[in-house]
Design a protein around this motif. Structure first.
Motif, short mmCIF file in Angstrom:
data_model
loop_
_atom_site.label_atom_id
_atom_site.label_comp_id
_atom_site.label_asym_id
_atom_site.label_seq_id
_atom_site.Cartn_x
_atom_site.Cartn_y
_atom_site.Cartn_z
N HIS A 1 27.61 37.14 25.91
CA HIS A 1 27.70 36.54 27.24
C HIS A 1 28.09 37.58 28.28
O HIS A 1 27.53 37.63 29.38
N ALA A 2 29.08 38.41 27.94
CA ALA A 2 29.54 39.44 28.86
C ALA A 2 28.43 40.43 29.19
O ALA A 2 28.22 40.82 30.35
N SER B 1 38.01 34.91 36.35
CA SER B 1 37.12 33.78 36.08
C SER B 1 37.74 32.48 36.58
O SER B 1 38.96 32.34 36.62
N ILE C 1 31.25 40.11 38.72
CA ILE C 1 31.01 39.78 37.32
C ILE C 1 32.29 39.32 36.63
O ILE C 1 32.25 38.85 35.50
N LYS C 2 33.43 39.48 37.26
CA LYS C 2 34.76 39.08 36.83
C LYS C 2 35.46 40.19 36.03
O LYS C 2 34.83 40.96 35.30
N SER D 1 30.85 35.72 22.76
CA SER D 1 31.51 36.15 24.00
C SER D 1 31.04 37.54 24.42
O SER D 1 30.85 37.82 25.60
N GLN D 2 30.86 38.41 23.44
CA GLN D 2 30.36 39.75 23.74
C GLN D 2 28.95 39.68 24.34
O GLN D 2 28.64 40.36 25.32
N VAL E 1 25.80 38.69 31.47
CA VAL E 1 26.27 38.54 32.86
C VAL E 1 26.21 39.87 33.59
O VAL E 1 25.73 39.96 34.74
N ALA E 2 26.69 40.93 32.96
CA ALA E 2 26.72 42.25 33.60
C ALA E 2 25.31 42.76 33.89
O ALA E 2 25.03 43.24 34.99
N SER F 1 37.62 39.98 33.56
CA SER F 1 37.62 39.82 32.11
C SER F 1 36.30 40.29 31.50
O SER F 1 36.28 40.89 30.42
N THR F 2 35.19 40.05 32.20
CA THR F 2 33.89 40.53 31.71
C THR F 2 33.85 42.05 31.67
O THR F 2 33.41 42.65 30.68
#
Length: 444
Positions: free
Chosen positions: A347-348, A304, A311-312, A344-345, A351-352, A314-315
């Motif tokens: 958001h991940a 990130s 998607i990064k 955060s979960q 994004v995915a 960390s994601t």
């Protein structure tokens, strides 16, 4: 306009779009091509978008189509694109930290090397210094090797060394050699600096700065840094092992090398396949299982707040921890003795899933536009464009203007999407004073 000025992060998409249009206009000037002829608008637009988004995809034979002036302009656009990405990411983090509450602001600053809203100038200067220091070190090594071992004239070696170093650190795949880096696949003095530069540029400044500050005590790294550093290392090990297993006896790729040459070429290709874009192994001659591996690596991308796409890391690994906790029936998702926030979960996952939807829609559109393009080729090109990687199976020059425009849009969306989406979520986060009754619908 006033709303944009109150939230400078929202200017990032507009700035990138304007930069692409300006780059397109400049590339359409006659002196920019070898034959001093005005290039087609679509060619100029595609190249400018590829450079600004630090992708490296090209519909032309870069060293033989663009003149020295055109190549210098591509280099400048790539450097501006890379610095713009890092600057935009810095502004996202600093703006988000200013809009959050005191507790969350302290958490954000802990994850970003303790930079606060008042440290914009210091942070941006440190980012610029890191970029130029890495590029200078790579340039010195590559230039010396080209000059001393390949008998290139010094100024030509310096130009080639600087060009490829800038491209590598910014995770872009433009090359001054028609066959990419295939000729240097077994030369560690070329492959390793380029690969290491791509890896460093793809980690992201939060992870890079924190790892450098706490390099003696990795246990004190934040969750984001741990996921990025250790996740990237895991992807490298698995990727190299898998590609070696698939291509070990393939005489058209690494099968013709000795064992050390196989390992070096495979390591460099995997390091640069996660967004670097340089071709160290003939991509169009890989086996089908290798295509699937590279597609996944490109889709995951790098760290990130870096020049990498996808998607990064960390994601991806955060989602793995979410799945693991769900399988085990754990009430919380924990990483390194830290409980991961529900936001955060979400958001991940968002994004995915959105990225998967974009790639699926893009692949479908590409196949519809180009009836003769095989499914794996369409999926590979779309993933490479969306993840701003730059690898290709050699079909770009045969695409219609519609296909090229589709990939241009994907490069822009792939580069701007994560920044815009991430900042929009963070800036629009609200805390309600009430909650609705809970219900558990059947899933699966």
């Amino acid at each position: 306009m006033r709303r944009l000025l109150r939230h400078p992060v929202r200017l990032v998409p507009l700035v990138f779009l304007v930069a692409i249009l300006i780059g397109t206009g400049l590339l359409m000037l006659r002196p920019m091509t070898v034959e001093h002829q005005r290039p087609p608008f679509m060619t100029a637009l595609f190249t400018a978008a590829s450079a600004i988004s630090v992708t490296g995809l090209t519909v032309t034979d870069t060293p033989n189509y663009w003149s020295a002036s055109g190549l210098v302009l591509i280099t400048v656009l790539t450097q501006l694109g890379g610095l713009g990405i890092l600057t935009g990411a810095a502004l996202v983090i600093l703006t988000v930290s200013r809009r959050l509450g005191l507790h969350n602001r302290m958490l954000v600053q802990a994850e970003t090397a303790e930079y606060g809203p008042g440290d914009v100038r210091r942070l941006l200067l440190r980012i610029a210094a890191t970029v130029f220091a890495c590029e200078l070190a790579m340039t010195v090594i590559v230039t010396g090797r080209l000059w001393l071992a390949y008998d290139e004239p010094f100024w030509q070696a310096l130009w080639h060394g600087a060009f490829h170093s800038i491209q590598a650190f910014n995770n872009s795949g433009f090359s001054l050699y028609p066959d990419g880096l295939l000729a240097f696949a077994r030369d560690p003095w070329i492959c390793l600096p380029i690969s290491v530069g791509g890896i460093i540029g793809g980690l992201g400044f939060p992870a890079l700065f924190e790892a450098a500050r706490e390099w003696r005590r990795p246990g004190r790294w934040g969750v984001a840094t741990k996921l990025t550093i250790w996740g990237s290392a895991a992807l490298m090990v698995v990727g190299v092992a898998a590609l070696l297993a698939a291509e070990w006896d393939n005489p058209q790729t690494v099968g013709r090398y000795d064992a050390p040459g196989k390992v070096l070429a495979t390591f460099a290709q995997i390091a640069l396949a996660r967004t670097g874009g340089f071709e160290v192994v003939s991509t169009d001659l890989l086996r089908e299982e290798s295509y699937l591996l590279l597609i996944w690596l490109m889709f995951i991308g790098g760290g990130s707040a870096s020049t990498a796409g996808g998607i990064k890391v960390s994601t991806f690994f955060l989602l793995a921890f979410v799945i693991w906790a769900e399988v085990r029936g754990e009430p919380d998702v924990t990483v390194g003795h830290r409980r991961i926030a529900t936001a955060s979960q979400r958001h991940a996952i968002a994004v995915a899933l959105l990225s998967l939807a974009v790639v699926a829609a893009g692949t479908t559109a590409m196949i519809v536009m180009t009836d003769k393009l095989p499914f794996y080729a369409a999926l590979f090109e779309v993933t490479s464009a969306f993840s701003t990687t730059g690898l290709s199976v050699g079909v770009l020059s045969s695409l219609s203007d519609g296909g090229q425009l589709l990939l241009t849009v994907l490069m822009y969306v792939g580069r701007i999407g994560p920044l815009t989406f991430g900042s929009a979520i963070a800036l629009n986060t609200r805390h309600r004073l009430y909650r609705y009754p809970e219900e558990q619908p059947i899933v699966g």
